[in-house]
Design a protein around this motif. Structure first.
Motif, PDB file in Angstrom:
ATOM      1  N   TYR A  17      81.208  66.709  53.780  1.00  0.00           N
ATOM      2  CA  TYR A  17      79.750  66.650  53.848  1.00  0.00           C
ATOM      3  C   TYR A  17      79.134  65.842  52.713  1.00  0.00           C
ATOM      4  N   ASP A  18      79.882  65.587  51.661  1.00  0.00           N
ATOM      5  CA  ASP A  18      79.300  64.854  50.523  1.00  0.00           C
ATOM      6  C   ASP A  18      79.502  63.343  50.630  1.00  0.00           C
ATOM      7  N   ILE A  19      80.130  62.865  51.694  1.00  0.00           N
ATOM      8  CA  ILE A  19      80.357  61.414  51.815  1.00  0.00           C
ATOM      9  C   ILE A  19      79.119  60.728  52.385  1.00  0.00           C
ATOM     10  N   THR A  20      78.752  59.599  51.769  1.00  0.00           N
ATOM     11  CA  THR A  20      77.693  58.753  52.332  1.00  0.00           C
ATOM     12  C   THR A  20      78.248  57.333  52.387  1.00  0.00           C
ATOM     13  N   VAL A  21      77.510  56.423  52.996  1.00  0.00           N
ATOM     14  CA  VAL A  21      78.039  55.046  53.045  1.00  0.00           C
ATOM     15  C   VAL A  21      78.245  54.504  51.635  1.00  0.00           C
ATOM     16  N   ASN A  22      77.523  55.025  50.670  1.00  0.00           N
ATOM     17  CA  ASN A  22      77.667  54.491  49.309  1.00  0.00           C
ATOM     18  C   ASN A  22      79.045  54.751  48.707  1.00  0.00           C
ATOM     19  N   ASP A  23      79.774  55.721  49.260  1.00  0.00           N
ATOM     20  CA  ASP A  23      81.140  55.923  48.758  1.00  0.00           C
ATOM     21  C   ASP A  23      82.022  54.717  49.040  1.00  0.00           C
ATOM     22  N   ALA A  24      81.609  53.882  49.974  1.00  0.00           N
ATOM     23  CA  ALA A  24      82.379  52.668  50.265  1.00  0.00           C
ATOM     24  C   ALA A  24      82.352  51.687  49.096  1.00  0.00           C
ATOM     25  N   PHE A  25      81.453  51.893  48.146  1.00  0.00           N
ATOM     26  CA  PHE A  25      81.432  51.010  46.971  1.00  0.00           C
ATOM     27  C   PHE A  25      82.555  51.327  45.981  1.00  0.00           C
TER      28      PHE A  25
END
Ligand code: TPP
Ligand code: MG
Length: 653
Positions: A152-160
């Motif tokens: 639940y804590d993953i957002t697209v910004n984790d792709a950075f």
């Protein structure tokens, strides 16, 4: 202003604190007695949407109203292109300055990913501030939120995370201090730098808290210039003294360390020749007696001939990218050894170097120059250098000579561009057949004169990257420095992928000169494909033949990229095919250069024959060929591939 637990504080939002903090950060550097103190972040780019329209957008508006100089805001048409602008700026300022980029959540943020990877691969600083979904989860899932049921804590910004040198997410206002302090540590670290990402959830951006005055005070970031270890220098000097055929490979690190003058001293003292990587073009002027020009797969025959039997490679500020070593076939002397001088240990230890020198390139060269007193290479090597240089210069003279009609060869276009440009002007490129051709043939005359992004070789970098360079060049001129025109050379494929920053140049009346080479597709990949037995498949822009489902035989497309540029408000000069193409092109570039400095972008449209290649590097690049195939062309290519493959050396690391 108030006090919290006895400490002076101000109540402001997280976004306001970010903007004010960034306006107070300075880079300080001293290079050979010259002192620099410049704003690390001279401006912020932003494309607004939910996520940043309120938080960072409000803060930028508030400071603009107070004083526009606090944090100038810049627009762009695409987030990736904004990162490219920041990278161009950072390279031209030798990594002392870059921009912050604020994006909306979701696609606004993920559009930055390629820009992040490009900056990190090139070791160039950019500060990315992608907005993020609500930290409180008050609105969940919010528009553009990626939902992952397993985390639940993953957002697209984790792709950075894999693409950046530093990542943090400010989920609570108090985390701002460590996030930015350490983010900027990495941004200004010569060995670590690259993309720095600080993810800012949209609710946190707008949240108010008590900001300590200390966080908002001016701060200086001194660029570290570590000196070389004396024992390392002594051992390296011994190795150089006993070498018979030493060769220097100079990379971008030489330029970032302002080591080019010390390098010139070193080679003039010792007679050791220099081959340069793409990022290292400009370390010596092209006609310097000991400059062999480009090395490796896109190199000159001069550098590659000397590399083949070199017994000692002195790598300075290079990351030994695959092209540099011609996929590890460039060095054929079985006893070749490596001395690597690099501020980053990862590079200093490459190719099993037994003599890594982890240090600033200039400082290490100062010490080596002192330690090497009296050493000079043999007369036989000096003669070979002169002869090989002469052979290659004649090859380029011939390639530049205008003779193809009605469509010119790209070589001839490069020759005309180079003749029309002044020594201090900067040529920009990134992908296609141009980077290789420029690397081997461009006659650089100024350490700032060549900017080809060839670590990520990203199609579409050319125009935004060039705009970033021009911004830096304009600031340089305002501060009493050199006046430079910036000339972007771009293929039609790259242009189609990303040209919309031309609108940004129009809006700001920035004089960016673009030479657009129309050859109806991917000449570079076409010729690569042919050499690998794949018959130029899918590399031309032609209309679909429905029966064969093929794009390879139809008519070229009726696109008019000159008209396209014109429609964006760009001044366009069309060069018509015919006998006078090269003379007209040369004149068009001179006319563009003579245009007023704040007159906006100028694009010169020229067609070229994609089948007329540049002179050979007499080198190789490892691109695996299908081991079995129904196509004769592939079977033949595989045979040639195995012959080259046999020359590949298993260098450590
Ligand atoms: C973003 C991106 N996608 C794909 C590639 C692979 N690639 C390298 S060069 C090239 C073709 C470039 O075409 P153009 O700009 O017209 O230059 P030309 O090859 O015709 O000189 C492609 C597809 C790349 N480098 N970058
Ligand atoms: Mg093309």
């Amino acid at each position: 202003m108030g006090t919290t637990s006895g400490i002076a504080t101000r109540r402001m939002t997280v976004a306001q604190a970010v903007v004010e903090y960034l306006s107070k950060q300075y880079t300080v550097d001293s290079i050979g007695g010259v002192e620099y103190r410049e704003r690390l972040i001279p401006g912020t780019f932003g494309i607004f949407g939910h996520g940043n329209v309120a938080g960072v957008g409000q803060a930028l508006k508030q400071y603009q109203q107070l004083d526009p100089a606090i944090m100038p805001y810049y627009q762009g048409r695409n987030e990736q292109a904004q990162a490219h602008q920041a990278v161009g700026y950072a390279r031209h300022t030798r990594r002392r300055q870059t921009f912050a980029i604020s994006t909306s959540i979701g696609p606004g943020s993920s559009n930055l990913l390629t820009g992040a990877a490009l900056a990190t691969t090139n070791r160039l600083p950019v500060l990315l501030l992608p907005s993020d979904t609500f930290a409180t989860r008050a609105a969940d899932p919010v528009l553009q939120q990626l939902e992952q049921p397993y985390a639940y804590d993953i957002t697209v910004n984790d792709a950075f995370r894999p693409l950046t040198k530093f990542f943090d997410r400010v989920s609570r206002p108090e985390q701002l201090f460590s996030a930015f302090h350490h983010g900027l540590r990495v941004l200004t670290d010569p060995a670590e730098t690259g993309a720095v990402t600080i993810s800012l959830p949209q609710d946190v951006q707008a949240e108010a808290f008590d900001v300590p005055a200390e966080f908002l005070a001016e701060r200086e970031w001194r660029i570290r210039r570590p000196d070389a270890d004396d024992d390392d220098i002594a051992r390296a000097a011994d190795a150089i003294r006993s070498a018979k055929r030493p060769l220097i490979i100079a990379g971008g690190g030489v330029l970032y360390a302002y080591a080019n003058e010390e390098l010139a001293k070193f080679v003039e003292l010792t007679g050791i020749p220099v081959g340069n990587t793409q990022a290292g073009v400009g370390v010596l002027p092209w006609d310097h007696k000991f400059s062999l020009g480009a090395i490796g797969s896109t190199g000159t025959t001069a550098a590659n001939a000397i590399a083949a039997d070199a017994d000692l490679i002195i790598g300075i500020g290079t990351r030994y990218e695959d092209f540099t070593t011609a996929s590890r076939t460039a060095f054929q002397n079985p006893d070749v050894k490596f001395i690597n001088i690099n501020v980053a240990a990862i590079d200093a230890y490459k190719h099993g170097a037994t003599l890594p020198i982890v240090a600033d390139a200039r400082k290490a060269l100062v010490k080596l120059n002192q330690a090497l007193g009296g050493y000079r290479v043999g007369a036989d090597l000096e003669q070979k250098i002169a002869a090989e240089k002469k052979r290659w210069d004649a090859t380029v003279d011939e390639a530049f000579d205008s003779r193809s009609t009605p469509l010119p060869a790209q070589n001839e276009i490069i020759g005309a561009t180079s003749r029309a440009m002044d020594a201090a002007d900067v040529v920009i490129c990134a992908a296609g057949s141009l980077p290789g051709d420029l690397h081997k043939m461009w006659r650089v005359r100024d350490p700032f004169g060549y900017h080809v992004e060839y670590a990520y070789s990203c199609m579409g970098y050319e125009i935004p990257g060039g705009l970033g360079v021009k911004r830096a060049a304009m600031a340089e001129a305002v501060n009493g420095g050199t006046q430079r025109d910036v000339v972007v050379m771009v293929g039609d494929g790259s242009y189609l992928m990303m040209h919309t920053e031309l609108v940004t140049a129009v809006a700001e009346r920035i004089k960016l000169i673009v030479v657009l080479i129309q050859n109806h597709g991917y000449a570079s990949i076409g010729s690569l494909s042919e050499s690998l037995g794949s018959q130029r498949f899918g590399t031309q822009y032609r209309s679909l033949n429905e029966e064969q489902h093929s794009f390879d035989e139809g008519d070229t497309l009726p696109v008019d990229l000159a008209l396209n540029a014109e429609s964006l408000g760009v001044k366009v000069i069309r060069i018509e095919p015919g006998e006078k193409v090269i003379a007209e092109l040369e004149q068009a570039i001179r006319d563009a250069k003579a245009a007023p400095e704040r007159g906006g972008p100028i694009l010169i449209h020229v067609e070229s024959d994609p089948l007329l290649d540049a002179p050979s590097s007499e080198s190789w690049w490892d691109v695996p060929v299908s081991q079995v195939s129904e196509l004769d062309s592939t079977q033949q290519a595989y045979q040639a591939y195995t012959d080259h493959k046999a020359r590949q050396r298993k260098l450590l690391g």
